[in-house]
Design a protein around this motif. Structure first.
Motif, mmCIF file in Angstrom:
data_model
loop_
_atom_site.group_PDB
_atom_site.id
_atom_site.type_symbol
_atom_site.label_atom_id
_atom_site.label_comp_id
_atom_site.label_asym_id
_atom_site.label_seq_id
_atom_site.Cartn_x
_atom_site.Cartn_y
_atom_site.Cartn_z
ATOM 1 N N HIS A 95 42.516 59.126 86.048
ATOM 2 C CA HIS A 95 42.039 59.917 86.116
ATOM 3 C C HIS A 95 40.773 60.877 86.809
ATOM 4 C CE1 HIS A 95 42.753 60.225 80.910
ATOM 5 N NE2 HIS A 95 43.420 60.039 82.148
ATOM 6 N N LEU A 129 43.090 62.610 89.292
ATOM 7 C CA LEU A 129 42.844 63.960 89.475
ATOM 8 C C LEU A 129 41.633 65.566 89.411
ATOM 9 C CD1 LEU A 129 45.059 66.257 88.364
ATOM 10 C CD2 LEU A 129 44.797 64.976 86.454
ATOM 11 N N MET A 130 40.589 64.626 88.710
ATOM 12 C CA MET A 130 39.785 65.302 88.301
ATOM 13 C C MET A 130 39.212 65.722 89.692
ATOM 14 S SD MET A 130 37.285 64.151 84.972
ATOM 15 C CE MET A 130 37.799 62.720 84.522
ATOM 16 N N ILE A 161 46.903 62.446 83.571
ATOM 17 C CA ILE A 161 46.245 62.189 82.192
ATOM 18 C C ILE A 161 46.751 61.278 81.067
ATOM 19 C CG2 ILE A 161 45.611 63.583 80.127
ATOM 20 C CD1 ILE A 161 45.949 65.929 82.159
#
Lengths: 372, 372
Positions: free
Chosen positions: B121, B124-125, B147
């Motif tokens: 996660h 990605l963020m 996700i």
């Protein structure tokens, strides 16, 4: 493109979605479902709010926006918090084990947290911009907050249960974890089906069982587990909830095509716009016959069509009419009735007060006649 | 823009990151840390693989790619699985409670699952495209899979523990949940700090305690909890792990600026390229004096600079030199030594076999002298 004659959208009327369901128990008719839903909401909401307040800023604010407690500007709001079927089931299930409804509250809160974790992540993955008549979290606060707050709600769900520090809380957490995994499996299937031309009715039901059935199963049993029910009782209540979930989803799939936008808060022909392979579509495609074949040709052409966004109301109405002509609408309504019946049968294997049974039956009736 | 004289990148040598740490226990010198790390990896990996294989397709494949077991084309790979400090700590902590190392294995696996959920996660963020010398999952398989598989690993972590169906497994899950929430809080802080001009050393340490300390704390105690240790013992082991995590992160922050790309697998000046407000930067900015003020001016200008991507090696080297001149490098190295000492002190409050204590001390020594 040549299309069959279009029909005007026909908003679904109460009782029309799934023609009259024979209530399993006459006593269910006497239950005030609105009060039952309200009770679950009233018991669970303060505890849910207290849990969300534990989140570090800005996650507490983002979560409060998601739950509809504040608007995008941070002002208090009494947004639509959803139907609250899950909390009602969770507190009712505590009573099925002979415990007070309050015993089910941490379960109700945990299930709501998991449900909303999945909404936050699914809306982002699916690119959905609206939920409950409002912009979704990723639209308002960005993708990172949608991921982060989803993760936080998921963790919080386990925290709320495990801080009870009882053996039954451990059992409840284990069942919630199983349901959460099913939820994630269902979303994975949903995404993978989008890239496939054909999906069978069985695959669709398996996906919907994971996405909707598993968490309603958990909601229907978690209060009982917290109240000390044995595994057989919990399993039977899970079975009730699982099939209730499938009935719920069949109705949702009907509303996703023929629902009244005023009631559902979604666009007309919502699921068709999203090219969703929902039950009516999949059943219609699998039914065979001229309408089914024609529908298959049209949807196959649609899948290659990059100008899908320019489709008119009439284009979607034409597709909905073909789905209905091929039998997809009636099959799905019948499926909702079948699942409703299986759910009620499962209740018969559990010893519980007659009034609690009647309330479970009334919630099942409500789920199949709802308009949103 | 006028910049101070640039210096060439200076790859960190073994022992240079944090000048010689006096080992708390002479016995620690005799411990074969490589073998200790290898034991944790050997015990945990098969169970971790079996857990990941439970995931529904394509999540099992995506997870296997993330762990480095297969490449992007799906072929078997023996990719870099990381240092495996956490599994080593988890199995060792079981021995601190007098149990067999194997007792800690479900804890080791659960901690690894949570750690990797957060990596999926966070990458990605943060938009990070590389991890362990390979493209990150969201780059290869898309954001939705990153996700989804992150969610699945998080759920699986609880599943692996709770299926033990013991009271101690419930206690372990609760501690893991607390650590997971801290991890998420830390990521939220990390993201919010990126948008702020100034962050205090205290804020930075709190964030690093959440992002790194909490899960190392859990890893250092989870085996003991599964082995039946009381809460006081578990708390003391958590304290060791928490401060070990802060030492670990201080070293990571040094490597993030002055690390050798060959060893770290990251670009030169990696953290500076990402404008990360890591400990050396924050300490330098807070130190006062001419170099500190000059650095503040430059970084404030950088924050408004849209052409940041065109910066040369020399531009970053100049910033690194200023951070060092202002004392940020030495302060961070000293902080690593302080945290290392506090970690070792915490061990003194726990009754455990001398050989186990020596291994904990040796792992702490390893963490502060590592090159990657």
């Amino acid at each position: 493109m040549e299309l069959p004659t279009a029909q005007a959208p026909t908003p679904v009327q109460q009782g029309e979605t799934v023609p009259p369901v024979p209530s399993a128990e006459a006593a269910a008719d006497a239950v005030d479902v609105t009060a039952l839903l309200e009770r679950g909401r009233t018991l669970a909401t303060p505890v849910l709010k207290a849990a969300v307040e534990r989140l570090a800023p800005p996650m507490d604010t983002v979560a409060a926006y998601h739950f509809g407690w504040i608007d995008a500007a941070g002002n208090p709001s009494d947004g639509d918090g959803g139907k609250a079927v899950r909390p009602a089931l969770a507190v009712l299930s505590a009573q099925a084990a002979g415990a007070a409804p309050e015993v089910g509250v941490p379960g109700a809160v945990a299930v709501e947290l998991v449900h909303n974790f999945s909404l936050l992540h699914d809306d982002l993955m699916d690119g959905d911009e609206q939920r409950r008549h409002r912009d979704t979290v990723w639209k308002v606060h960005g993708p990172a907050q949608a991921i982060l707050v989803g993760d936080a709600l998921f963790a919080l769900a386990n925290e709320v249960l495990l801080e009870l520090e009882t053996v039954d809380a451990g059992r409840a957490t284990r069942r919630l974890t199983t349901a959460s995994r099913a939820l994630i499996d269902g979303q994975a299937q949903d995404i993978s089906y989008e890239h496939r031309e054909r999906v069978t009715v069985e695959e669709c039901l398996e996906m919907e069982g994971n996405k909707t059935g598993a968490l309603l199963a958990c909601a229907s049993s978690i209060g009982a587990v917290l109240g000390g029910a044995d595994d057989a009782t919990a399993d039977a209540l899970e079975k009730y909830g699982y099939h209730l979930g499938l009935a719920f989803q069949a109705v949702d799939d009907l509303l996703g095509i023929w629902g009244d936008p005023e009631s559902t808060g979604k666009q007309t022909w919502s699921d068709l716009r999203q090219r969703k392979k929902s039950l009516p579509v999949v059943a219609a495609l699998g039914a065979g016959g001229p309408a089914s074949e024609r529908l298959g040709e049209i949807l196959a052409a649609d899948a290659k069509n990059v100008d899908f966004d320019t489709f008119t109301e009439e284009d979607f109405a034409a597709r909905a009419a073909l789905i209905e002509e091929a039998g997809g609408r009636e099959w799905t309504a019948e499926e909702a009735r079948r699942q409703h019946a299986v759910a009620l049968e499962a209740l018969d294997t559990v010893q519980m007060p007659a009034s609690v049974r009647a309330q479970f039956a009334a919630l099942a009736d409500f789920v199949v006649v709802r308009k949103r």
